[in-house]
Scaffold this motif. Structure first.
Motif, PDB file in Angstrom:
ATOM      1  N   GLU A 179       0.825  -1.211   0.000  1.00  0.00           N
ATOM      2  CA  GLU A 179       0.000   0.000   0.000  1.00  0.00           C
ATOM      3  C   GLU A 179       0.856   1.257   0.000  1.00  0.00           C
ATOM      4  O   GLU A 179       1.821   1.367   0.756  1.00  0.00           O
ATOM      5  CB  GLU A 179      -0.928   0.010   1.209  1.00  0.00           C
ATOM      6  CG  GLU A 179      -1.899   1.189   1.220  1.00  0.00           C
ATOM      7  CD  GLU A 179      -2.866   1.169   2.375  1.00  0.00           C
ATOM      8  OE1 GLU A 179      -2.625   1.904   3.350  1.00  0.00           O
ATOM      9  OE2 GLU A 179      -3.854   0.398   2.305  1.00  0.00           O
ATOM     10  N   ILE A 180       0.492   2.212  -0.867  1.00  0.00           N
ATOM     11  CA  ILE A 180       1.136   3.526  -0.905  1.00  0.00           C
ATOM     12  C   ILE A 180       0.218   4.551  -0.262  1.00  0.00           C
ATOM     13  O   ILE A 180       0.647   5.388   0.518  1.00  0.00           O
ATOM     14  CB  ILE A 180       1.477   3.939  -2.347  1.00  0.00           C
ATOM     15  CG1 ILE A 180       2.333   2.868  -3.028  1.00  0.00           C
ATOM     16  CG2 ILE A 180       2.196   5.284  -2.368  1.00  0.00           C
ATOM     17  CD1 ILE A 180       2.604   3.160  -4.485  1.00  0.00           C
ATOM     18  N   TRP A 181      -1.054   4.511  -0.607  1.00  0.00           N
ATOM     19  CA  TRP A 181      -2.050   5.373   0.035  1.00  0.00           C
ATOM     20  C   TRP A 181      -3.338   4.565   0.216  1.00  0.00           C
ATOM     21  O   TRP A 181      -3.627   3.639  -0.553  1.00  0.00           O
ATOM     22  CB  TRP A 181      -2.310   6.652  -0.771  1.00  0.00           C
ATOM     23  CG  TRP A 181      -2.821   6.438  -2.175  1.00  0.00           C
ATOM     24  CD1 TRP A 181      -4.107   6.179  -2.573  1.00  0.00           C
ATOM     25  CD2 TRP A 181      -2.036   6.451  -3.367  1.00  0.00           C
ATOM     26  NE1 TRP A 181      -4.171   6.046  -3.932  1.00  0.00           N
ATOM     27  CE2 TRP A 181      -2.916   6.209  -4.453  1.00  0.00           C
ATOM     28  CE3 TRP A 181      -0.682   6.671  -3.639  1.00  0.00           C
ATOM     29  CZ2 TRP A 181      -2.483   6.167  -5.768  1.00  0.00           C
ATOM     30  CZ3 TRP A 181      -0.240   6.625  -4.945  1.00  0.00           C
ATOM     31  CH2 TRP A 181      -1.135   6.374  -5.997  1.00  0.00           C
ATOM     32  N   HIS A 208      -7.459   3.706   0.447  1.00  0.00           N
ATOM     33  CA  HIS A 208      -8.580   3.931  -0.462  1.00  0.00           C
ATOM     34  C   HIS A 208      -9.733   4.573   0.298  1.00  0.00           C
ATOM     35  O   HIS A 208     -10.120   4.108   1.369  1.00  0.00           O
ATOM     36  CB  HIS A 208      -9.041   2.605  -1.066  1.00  0.00           C
ATOM     37  CG  HIS A 208     -10.153   2.754  -2.059  1.00  0.00           C
ATOM     38  ND1 HIS A 208      -9.924   3.005  -3.393  1.00  0.00           N
ATOM     39  CD2 HIS A 208     -11.503   2.688  -1.908  1.00  0.00           C
ATOM     40  CE1 HIS A 208     -11.080   3.089  -4.019  1.00  0.00           C
ATOM     41  NE2 HIS A 208     -12.056   2.906  -3.143  1.00  0.00           N
ATOM     42  N   GLY A 225      -4.207   2.346  -4.878  1.00  0.00           N
ATOM     43  CA  GLY A 225      -3.094   2.918  -4.125  1.00  0.00           C
ATOM     44  C   GLY A 225      -2.005   1.945  -3.751  1.00  0.00           C
ATOM     45  O   GLY A 225      -1.247   2.200  -2.806  1.00  0.00           O
TER      46      GLY A 225
END
Length: 221
Positions: free
Chosen positions: A64-66, A68, A137
């Protein structure tokens, strides 16, 4: 292994678009296959590699980067119909300055969709990439859709250079005088027709229906 597969698929995707664009490759391929044959082979390879890279991104480990958020789907569902409208309007429209259009029937004084944006298909693909980047993300899909978006933006200037070379500076400037790389949405109206609007609505409905079965996720908010 999944990351290697994703890297190989992404490399193959960009190579499948960069190599055929080389003048000597394209000229020889068209001489052997004809323009229609070349288009069919290139289109088939592009579709196969696109499916490969999308499947490979889905199989890559989730990083995960960002997070949801629900509002992201609302944005995607606003942007995607616009992208599909550009796609439907661009296919086979008179536009010798970009790909996807036809070279006949183009009036530089009334350039139609090209007057709104010179490369409507690339703008459609850019909007598709940006919308999917927002709602995905994770690292693999972030790389995938960010690369697609950048490729679309760079591709516009690359196409302009190629068309200038093929058409000659004077002819290119004559044809492109009333067009622009930056979108001018208010100029889309002359390109609208009931037939294309009906096709757009049918395509959007088909994508909404097929997305859960093909991708495994509903695109609706």
């Amino acid at each position: 292994m999944e990351w290697l597969n994703f890297g190989a698929a992404l490399t193959a995707f960009f190579a499948s678009h960069a190599v055929p664009a080389l003048p000597w490759v394209k000229t020889r391929a068209q001489a052997r296959l004809g323009r229609a044959g070349y288009g069919a082979v290139f289109g088939s390879i592009s579709l196969i590699v696109l499916v490969w890279v999308i499947v490979a991104a889905g199989q890559a480990p989730y990083v995960e980067i960002w997070p949801h958020y629900p509002w992201m789907r609302w944005v995607a569902n606003i942007v995607m119909p616009v992208a599909l409208l550009l796609l439907v309007l661009a296919i086979a429209a008179p536009n010798p300055l970009s790909f996807g259009g036809r070279s006949t029937g183009f009036d530089p004084e009334q350039p139609g969709l090209a007057g709104a944006m010179r490369h409507p298909l690339l703008w459609a693909l850019f909007l598709w990439s940006a919308a999917h980047l927002l709602v995905n993300g994770d690292l693999a899909h972030g790389i995938l859709f960010a690369a697609f978006a950048i490729f679309c933006l760079i591709g516009m200037s690359m196409l302009d250079r190629r068309r200038r070379r093929d058409l000659g500076q004077a002819e290119w400037h004559r044809l492109a005088a009333r067009t622009s790389n930056l979108p001018r949405p208010w100029r889309i109206l002359p390109a609208l027709s009931w037939a294309r609007l009906c096709l757009w609505a049918a395509l959007w409905a088909a994508i909404l229906a097929a997305h859960p079965h093909l991708i495994g996720v509903s695109p609706l908010p």
